[in-house]
Design a protein around this motif. Structure first.
Motif, mmCIF file in Angstrom:
data_model
loop_
_atom_site.group_PDB
_atom_site.id
_atom_site.type_symbol
_atom_site.label_atom_id
_atom_site.label_comp_id
_atom_site.label_asym_id
_atom_site.label_seq_id
_atom_site.Cartn_x
_atom_site.Cartn_y
_atom_site.Cartn_z
ATOM 1 N N THR A 109 30.965 37.072 45.591
ATOM 2 C CA THR A 109 32.393 37.116 45.302
ATOM 3 C C THR A 109 33.140 36.082 46.135
ATOM 4 N N PHE A 135 34.302 39.312 41.113
ATOM 5 C CA PHE A 135 34.173 40.485 41.977
ATOM 6 C C PHE A 135 33.299 41.547 41.309
ATOM 7 N N SER A 164 35.095 44.561 50.954
ATOM 8 C CA SER A 164 35.318 45.628 49.974
ATOM 9 C C SER A 164 34.143 45.754 49.014
ATOM 10 N N VAL A 165 33.664 44.630 48.493
ATOM 11 C CA VAL A 165 32.560 44.707 47.540
ATOM 12 C C VAL A 165 31.279 45.156 48.238
ATOM 13 N N ARG A 218 35.338 40.414 50.294
ATOM 14 C CA ARG A 218 33.907 40.455 50.608
ATOM 15 C C ARG A 218 33.511 41.778 51.260
ATOM 16 N N LEU A 277 29.551 42.876 42.415
ATOM 17 C CA LEU A 277 29.201 44.282 42.622
ATOM 18 C C LEU A 277 27.946 44.649 41.840
ATOM 19 N N ALA A 333 26.282 40.791 47.512
ATOM 20 C CA ALA A 333 27.535 40.981 46.780
ATOM 21 C C ALA A 333 28.689 40.258 47.472
#
Length: 212
Positions: A145, A49, A151-152, A149, A53, A141
């Motif tokens: 991850t 994660f 969130s990043v 997904r 980012l 990003a």
């Protein structure tokens, strides 16, 4: 006969107790390993994660630079900017702090004089670069991850917002630029994360349908 039956029952009970004890011992031994495996999996998800980012922010920066370069092709900045930039680079190579500070002041004054007369299209390209960078960086990003997904992708959008606020404070342009840039970047980042998340979610079902 009664004694033989008792001894047989006792032997069976003893065998069952022995097997049960062995099962408990093996479970006790195996459980910490299972916990450690789960911890490793969680740790790797967190690392991935964070890596996603970082990659997303780098891609965002490169995308903004690329779109900005295209904008400069349509709306080239004054030649004075290039001259000041060259002097600033020379001062950095010579490690001349005083000369570098003078060129910074010159660049700020030149920008302040240019911005009120700059064409609207040049500002549109800047905002387009912010929004495109948030979409591409957030999408990359989200793809890298394995969880979180959206969130990043939104975190990449937040980084974009920070850059917009910084640039707007240093080089103030039209009042609509930061508002459109911030709103557009957050929406673009969320859309990119949603698209990637929905796309990766449908892949297993498609593979199952294709299986004979």
């Amino acid at each position: 006969m009664f004694g033989v039956g008792m001894s047989t029952a006792y032997a069976r009970k003893l065998r069952w107790c022995t097997l049960n004890a062995r099962f408990k011992d093996s479970a006790i031994v195996a459980r910490p390993g299972a916990i450690r495996a789960g911890d490793r999996e969680t740790f790797m998800k967190i690392v991935r994660f964070i890596l996603a980012l970082a990659v997303g922010i780098v891609i965002f920066s490169l995308t903004v630079a690329a779109v900005g370069a295209i904008g400069h092709g349509f709306y080239p900045p004054p030649a004075e900017f290039q001259q000041i930039g060259d002097r600033m680079s020379d001062a950095m190579r010579a490690q001349d702090q005083a000369a570098f500070e003078r060129t910074q002041v010159e660049l700020a004054e030149a920008m302040a004089a240019y911005l009120p007369t700059a064409p609207t299209g040049s500002f549109i390209f800047v905002v387009a670069a912010w929004i495109t960078g948030a979409f591409v960086g957030g999408g990359v990003a989200a793809f890298v991850t394995s969880w979180g997904r959206r969130s990043v992708a939104m975190l990449v959008g937040v980084a974009d917002v920070g850059a917009i606020i910084l640039v707007s404070s240093l080089l103030p342009g039209p009042g609509w630029m930061p508002f459109v840039g911030i709103a557009g970047s957050l929406i673009a980042a969320f859309a990119a994360g949603t698209l990637v998340a929905s796309g990766t979610r449908t892949k297993p079902s498609l593979s199952r349908k294709a299986a004979p």
